[in-house]
Design a protein around this motif. Structure first.
Motif, mmCIF file in Angstrom:
data_model
loop_
_atom_site.group_PDB
_atom_site.id
_atom_site.type_symbol
_atom_site.label_atom_id
_atom_site.label_comp_id
_atom_site.label_asym_id
_atom_site.label_seq_id
_atom_site.Cartn_x
_atom_site.Cartn_y
_atom_site.Cartn_z
ATOM 1 N N ASN A 73 44.993 39.835 45.884
ATOM 2 C CA ASN A 73 45.285 39.562 44.473
ATOM 3 C C ASN A 73 44.424 40.385 43.523
ATOM 4 N N THR A 109 50.157 34.479 42.158
ATOM 5 C CA THR A 109 48.983 34.505 43.025
ATOM 6 C C THR A 109 49.430 34.342 44.470
ATOM 7 N N LYS A 122 53.668 40.186 42.988
ATOM 8 C CA LYS A 122 52.543 40.738 42.235
ATOM 9 C C LYS A 122 52.991 41.247 40.866
#
Length: 446
Positions: free
Chosen positions: A286, A317, A312
């Motif tokens: 992340n 997340t 993403k």
């Protein structure tokens, strides 16, 4: 040298018995360094390590049996047990009908496999067991399992064609070998995008019988103008936790979730928990751009890469939760990791999970095993919506697009919890105990 014992009134074990080492993975192994001996067998064979129990296990009608090096029993059908004898002096001219003897002589040593069965042992099983014996200075290299031989491919290799060639060249010793080999062929061929080889392998895999009545009902079904995406959104809009499953060598299942992500994000879902991600306490994925080959094994497949990129790009997340190095119950630990990385610090958060086939089952299976979704509901009081994509794969050629149909029309076995639905390639929407059990079928994606 192999020890030789005379036949007495009592059965005996080899003096090397206590030096056996037993390993249990995809296959079982008996290794004995002192003898430079290795035996490979099926993974459900359990070996007895107590010499007194081994001696007591010998049926009265074949006693005495001398020089027992190993004794194992199968844990599932077909049920049988067998002994490995080294340099036994006993001759087997007369034997009970439920006893099979396979003898071989190698390098001057007699190796006897003694099978005691309930009904019969398939010739393929006996052949596999008898043939998988190695000895001499290179004995440890004699029988490496396919799984072990692919260690480099599983780790950090992107040479998928070379890995597929390696799988193709692996000799098949039994029906179980063949089936595992087929799964590995499917997995690595799926990593190479759309290709003829994958389609051929899928046809081989989908050889299971289909129900003509279900096929007719599926063919006649329609979704009354409601898209499968809209149906799922309607179910998910008031939920905190939605779980999808996938068959790891059906990339289509990832495509379906990828298509749903924008809509799920719009209604508040911010976490995407992926079983396939390599476990990372801090989920470093992340905090950087791009993906690494170390991020996971199945995540190297192109459609999985697209799923992660889409998540993403939306600002979701990513959550890794399957930690193979953790001690304890895998299903319970999976549930704990998902909760601790999402709802613990964000009680109002909303989470999507993509797991392997059985992990989203909300009830115990027929063997009494409890799965991750069940632990989640039981421990944290959050009742997940579980959406299975692994049913009715064999019917994908019967529809041109996504089809919704009422499970009740398929028969009473589909009217309860979906945990017992095992057919590949569709999506089921279900809740434990729900009467209104809906299923939708996703088309084959070329």
């Amino acid at each position: 040298m192999f020890a030789m014992f005379g036949v007495t009134g009592c059965s005996s074990v080899s003096p090397y018995f206590s030096q056996n080492v037993y390993t249990d993975a995809m296959y079982g192994y008996v290794l004995n360094d002192s003898l430079q001996f290795v035996h490979k067998t099926f993974g459900d064979v359990e070996f007895e390590t107590d010499r007194r129990k081994v001696i007591r296990s010998v049926p009265k009608n074949i006693r005495p049996v001398d020089n027992i090096l190993a004794y194992g029993t199968t844990g599932q059908s077909p049920i049988y047990r067998y002994y490995i004898l080294l340099d036994s002096k006993k001759e087997w001219k007369d034997r009970p009908i439920n006893v099979y003897v396979k003898d071989s002589v190698t390098d001057g040593h007699r190796i006897t496999f003694l099978f005691v069965v309930r009904d019969s042992v398939p010739d393929s099983d006996m052949g596999f067991i008898v043939q998988n014996v190695g000895y001499g200075k290179d004995f440890r290299e004699s029988f490496v399992s396919l799984e072990e031989s692919l260690n480099d491919c599983f780790r950090f290799s992107n040479k998928y064609l070379a890995c597929l060639d390696k799988i193709d060249a692996y000799p098949e010793g039994s029906e179980r070998d063949r089936f595992f080999k087929l799964q590995m062929q499917l997995t690595f061929s799926s990593f190479m995008g759309t290709n003829t080889r994958y389609k051929e392998l899928i046809k081989e895999y989908e050889h299971f019988a289909v129900d003509s009545l279900k096929r007719k009902k599926i063919s006649e079904s329609n979704n009354a103008g409601v898209s499968w995406q809209e149906e799922i959104m309607a179910v998910a809009k008031d939920e905190k936790l939605v779980m999808f499953n996938e068959n790891h060598f059906y990339p289509n299942h990832r495509t379906a979730v990828t298509e749903l992500l924008p809509g799920l994000y719009d209604i508040g879902f911010r976490y995407l928990a992926l079983e396939a991600l390599e476990y990372d306490e801090n989920d470093d994925i992340n905090h950087r751009d791009g993906l690494k080959i170390e991020d996971g094994f199945y995540t190297r497949e192109p459609r999985f890469i697209e799923l992660i990129r889409k998540a993403k790009s939306l600002g979701m997340t990513l959550v890794s939760y399957d930690n193979p190095e953790a001690d304890g119950n895998r299903e319970r630990i999976q549930a704990e990791n998902i909760y601790n990385k999402t709802f613990l610090d964000d009680p109002e958060g909303r989470t999507i999970v993509l797991a392997g086939i059985s992990h989203i089952f909300e009830t115990e299976d027929r063997k009494g095993k409890k799965w991750m979704a069940s632990y989640f509901k039981e421990k944290y009081g959050i009742d997940p919506v579980t959406i299975s994509q692994t049913a009715f794969n064999n019917y994908h050629e019967d529809v041109e697009g996504a089809v919704l149909f009422d499970s009740a029309s398929l028969g009473p076995e589909y009217s309860g919890i979906g945990a017992y639905v095992r057919y590949p390639w569709s999506t089921n929407i279900f809740r434990a105990g729900s009467i209104d059990l809906r299923r939708l079928n996703l088309p084959f994606i070329d």
